[in-house]
Design a protein around this motif. Structure first.
Motif, PDB file in Angstrom:
ATOM      1  N   ILE A 323       0.875  -1.072  -0.100  1.00 10.19           N
ATOM      2  CA  ILE A 323       0.066   0.024   0.101  1.00 10.19           C
ATOM      3  C   ILE A 323       0.848   1.264  -0.120  1.00 10.19           C
ATOM      4  N   SER A 324       0.588   2.182  -0.794  1.00 10.72           N
ATOM      5  CA  SER A 324       1.119   3.396  -0.832  1.00 10.72           C
ATOM      6  C   SER A 324       0.372   4.569  -1.400  1.00 10.72           C
ATOM      7  N   PRO A 325       0.752   5.947  -0.743  1.00 15.75           N
ATOM      8  CA  PRO A 325      -0.044   6.952  -1.201  1.00 15.75           C
ATOM      9  C   PRO A 325      -0.309   7.073  -2.684  1.00 15.75           C
ATOM     10  N   GLU A 326      -1.681   7.361  -3.176  1.00 11.32           N
ATOM     11  CA  GLU A 326      -1.890   7.571  -4.659  1.00 11.32           C
ATOM     12  C   GLU A 326      -1.328   9.109  -4.671  1.00 11.32           C
ATOM     13  N   LYS A 327      -0.440   9.254  -6.013  1.00 11.87           N
ATOM     14  CA  LYS A 327      -0.356  10.699  -6.598  1.00 11.87           C
ATOM     15  C   LYS A 327      -1.360  11.148  -7.241  1.00 11.87           C
ATOM     16  N   THR A 328      -1.563  12.761  -6.866  1.00 11.48           N
ATOM     17  CA  THR A 328      -2.973  13.279  -7.370  1.00 11.48           C
ATOM     18  C   THR A 328      -2.421  14.520  -8.074  1.00 11.48           C
ATOM     19  N   GLY A 329      -3.223  14.996  -9.077  1.00  8.03           N
ATOM     20  CA  GLY A 329      -3.019  16.374  -9.471  1.00  8.03           C
ATOM     21  C   GLY A 329      -1.695  16.831  -9.885  1.00  8.03           C
ATOM     22  N   ALA A 330      -1.617  17.966  -9.319  1.00  2.58           N
ATOM     23  CA  ALA A 330      -0.293  18.527  -9.603  1.00  2.58           C
ATOM     24  C   ALA A 330       0.953  18.102  -8.764  1.00  2.58           C
ATOM     25  N   PRO A 341      -0.360  13.578   3.302  1.00  3.95           N
ATOM     26  CA  PRO A 341      -1.604  13.942   2.424  1.00  3.95           C
ATOM     27  C   PRO A 341      -1.639  15.244   1.815  1.00  3.95           C
ATOM     28  N   GLN A 342      -2.058  15.587   0.717  1.00  2.00           N
ATOM     29  CA  GLN A 342      -2.269  16.720   0.398  1.00  2.00           C
ATOM     30  C   GLN A 342      -3.790  17.106  -0.162  1.00  2.00           C
ATOM     31  N   PRO A 343      -4.685  16.358  -0.552  1.00  2.00           N
ATOM     32  CA  PRO A 343      -6.057  16.714  -0.755  1.00  2.00           C
ATOM     33  C   PRO A 343      -6.755  17.251   0.487  1.00  2.00           C
ATOM     34  N   SER A 344      -7.618  18.147   0.465  1.00  2.58           N
ATOM     35  CA  SER A 344      -8.223  18.676   1.717  1.00  2.58           C
ATOM     36  C   SER A 344      -9.109  17.683   2.205  1.00  2.58           C
ATOM     37  N   ASP A 345      -9.638  16.727   1.324  1.00  7.20           N
ATOM     38  CA  ASP A 345     -10.486  15.733   1.653  1.00  7.20           C
ATOM     39  C   ASP A 345     -10.128  14.377   2.002  1.00  7.20           C
ATOM     40  N   GLY A 346      -8.987  14.285   2.220  1.00  6.45           N
ATOM     41  CA  GLY A 346      -8.155  13.022   2.714  1.00  6.45           C
ATOM     42  C   GLY A 346      -7.230  12.644   1.476  1.00  6.45           C
ATOM     43  N   GLN A 347      -6.416  11.599   1.961  1.00 10.19           N
ATOM     44  CA  GLN A 347      -5.462  11.017   1.250  1.00 10.19           C
ATOM     45  C   GLN A 347      -6.009   9.604   0.520  1.00 10.19           C
ATOM     46  N   ARG A 348      -5.703   9.385  -0.968  1.00 11.94           N
ATOM     47  CA  ARG A 348      -6.254   7.970  -1.449  1.00 11.94           C
ATOM     48  C   ARG A 348      -4.997   7.098  -1.544  1.00 11.94           C
ATOM     49  N   TYR A 349      -5.054   5.887  -1.121  1.00 15.91           N
ATOM     50  CA  TYR A 349      -3.909   4.835  -1.135  1.00 15.91           C
ATOM     51  C   TYR A 349      -4.320   4.021  -2.093  1.00 15.91           C
ATOM     52  N   ARG A 350      -3.044   3.203  -2.809  1.00 17.07           N
ATOM     53  CA  ARG A 350      -3.286   2.539  -3.883  1.00 17.07           C
ATOM     54  C   ARG A 350      -2.771   0.782  -3.357  1.00 17.07           C
ATOM     55  N   ILE A 351      -3.630  -0.168  -3.427  1.00 13.86           N
ATOM     56  CA  ILE A 351      -3.296  -1.294  -2.880  1.00 13.86           C
ATOM     57  C   ILE A 351      -3.036  -2.121  -3.896  1.00 13.86           C
TER      58      ILE A 351
END
Length: 395
Positions: A323-330, A341-351
């Protein structure tokens, strides 16, 4: 509710260890739930004022420890079967030092051993919770408690040196002491299947014979051993001393048998290892690899960041789960697995799931890898009963 904690057994190699239920602690209560359905397995939660350590599983019970109390709960009914010791009174004016604090534990098939800050060591029968023997350990607490069916081991400072004491598990009588003249603190004491004891320090590993405390062999490194890479096979121990390669040592002689190739190119997160059958699995910050335990030959490798800073991989049903943090956006171009975590609504993770046979990625779901919903507070990924459970703060 308060934050939820998932309790994993500290001694997970006991014969009766099972991975079907999930034990949680929140709001001063212990609960057991089915991993498959989430339903409660006990008629009611068990009150427990302080979060306990889940020591291990017996055929009919789960064994726990708090600072002041040792106790067992029925696996089927959720009742407290026995307890040893008493919690401190819920009174702000009470002296917190009025009761002994259990600081170290060891558990075997029949017995629970615990040492306290009052320089005492006790042996508890796991069946009924009765005291089998009690022993004073002299000045200072018994540290790094370890045990097998025949012996109990603990380390204690004697002047400037660390001394290992060896007792009979049956009677508590002292059999021998190992005067190793070590001035560094022991990291772990580990009984081996052949009846000896491994004493692990940051730069040395010693094999000790319990009958007389004699040091049978010793290996040293000029750097530091990576303890997360320590693993055992049928005939050897595996450990890394450089954070990139893992060496195998003969348990009888301490002789180095072979050394793997480097696991990836980034050792910033250290190195994790586990033996599964005849495979030595290893993970670094940027790669996962498998080696043959017989000769160290590389079986496969994959350049796939497992996110070691977040959590070590999990072995489940001939698969390796990461499991690792999902990279998003910029953030995608320059993001690192350890970034907060960067997103205001929480961090997504990839399994992700990798096959142990060839290292190829296998789908977690029909769509492939699994990306979680945004999580406010990642608390861990757990595997129970062929299910993956994700802890997010209060849920």
């Amino acid at each position: 509710p308060d934050r939820v904690a998932v309790l994993a057994p500290a001694f997970d190699r006991l014969p009766d260890t099972e991975w079907e239920a999930i034990l949680t602690y929140a709001n001063g209560r212990l609960e057991a739930r089915s991993a498959a359905s989430g339903r409660s397995l006990w008629p009611a939660p068990v009150p427990c004022r302080n979060q306990p350590i889940f020591l291990g599983t017996k055929a009919q019970s789960e064994v726990f420890a708090t600072t002041r109390r040792l106790f067992a709960i029925s696996r089927s009914g959720g009742q407290v079967i026995w307890q040893f010791g008493t919690e401190a009174p819920d009174d702000p004016s009470a002296d917190p030092e009025s009761l002994p604090a259990w600081t170290s534990h060891a558990i075997t098939g029949k017995r629970l051993f615990a040492s306290s800050d009052r320089s005492e060591l006790v042996c508890i029968d796991l069946k009924d919770g009765n005291l089998r023997w009690h022993r004073e350990t002299g000045d200072g607490a018994a540290n790094h408690l370890a045990a097998d069916d025949r012996h109990v081991f603990y380390a204690r400072w004697q002047g400037r040196h660390n001394v290992i004491h060896i007792l009979s598990a049956e009677t508590g009588k002292e059999i021998a002491t190992a005067l190793t003249e070590e001035v560094r603190t022991y990291q772990q004491l580990i009984p081996t299947k052949d009846g000896n004891l491994l004493a692990v320090l940051s730069r040395s590993i010693l094999a000790i014979r319990p009958a007389d405390g004699e040091v049978l062999w010793r290996i040293d490194t000029s750097d530091h051993y990576v303890l997360a890479s320590l693993a055992f096979g049928v005939d050897g121990l595996f450990i890394s001393d450089d954070g990139r390669r893992i060496a195998k040592y003969d348990l009888d002689t301490g002789r180095e048998l072979w050394r793997t190739s480097a696991v990836g190119g980034d050792n910033s997160d250290g190195l994790w290892a586990e033996v599964v059958g005849m495979r030595l699995l290893a993970a670094s910050a940027d790669a996962i690899a498998a080696f043959d335990t017989a000769d160290g030959r590389e079986l496969w490798t994959t350049q796939s960041p497992p996110g070691l800073q977040l959590q070590a991989p999990i072995v489940v049903a001939e698969s390796l789960i990461t499991i690792s943090p999902e990279k998003t956006g910029a953030d995608t171009k320059n993001a690192q697995p350890s970034d907060p975590p960067q997103p205001s609504d929480g961090q997504r993770y990839r399994i992700r799931r990798f096959n142990l046979t060839d290292g190829r990625e296998s789908p977690v779901t029909e769509a492939g890898a699994l990306t979680t919903d945004p999580l406010k507070s990642f608390g861990g990924l757990f595997a129970r009963n062929r299910c993956l459970l994700l802890l997010d703060g209060q849920r």
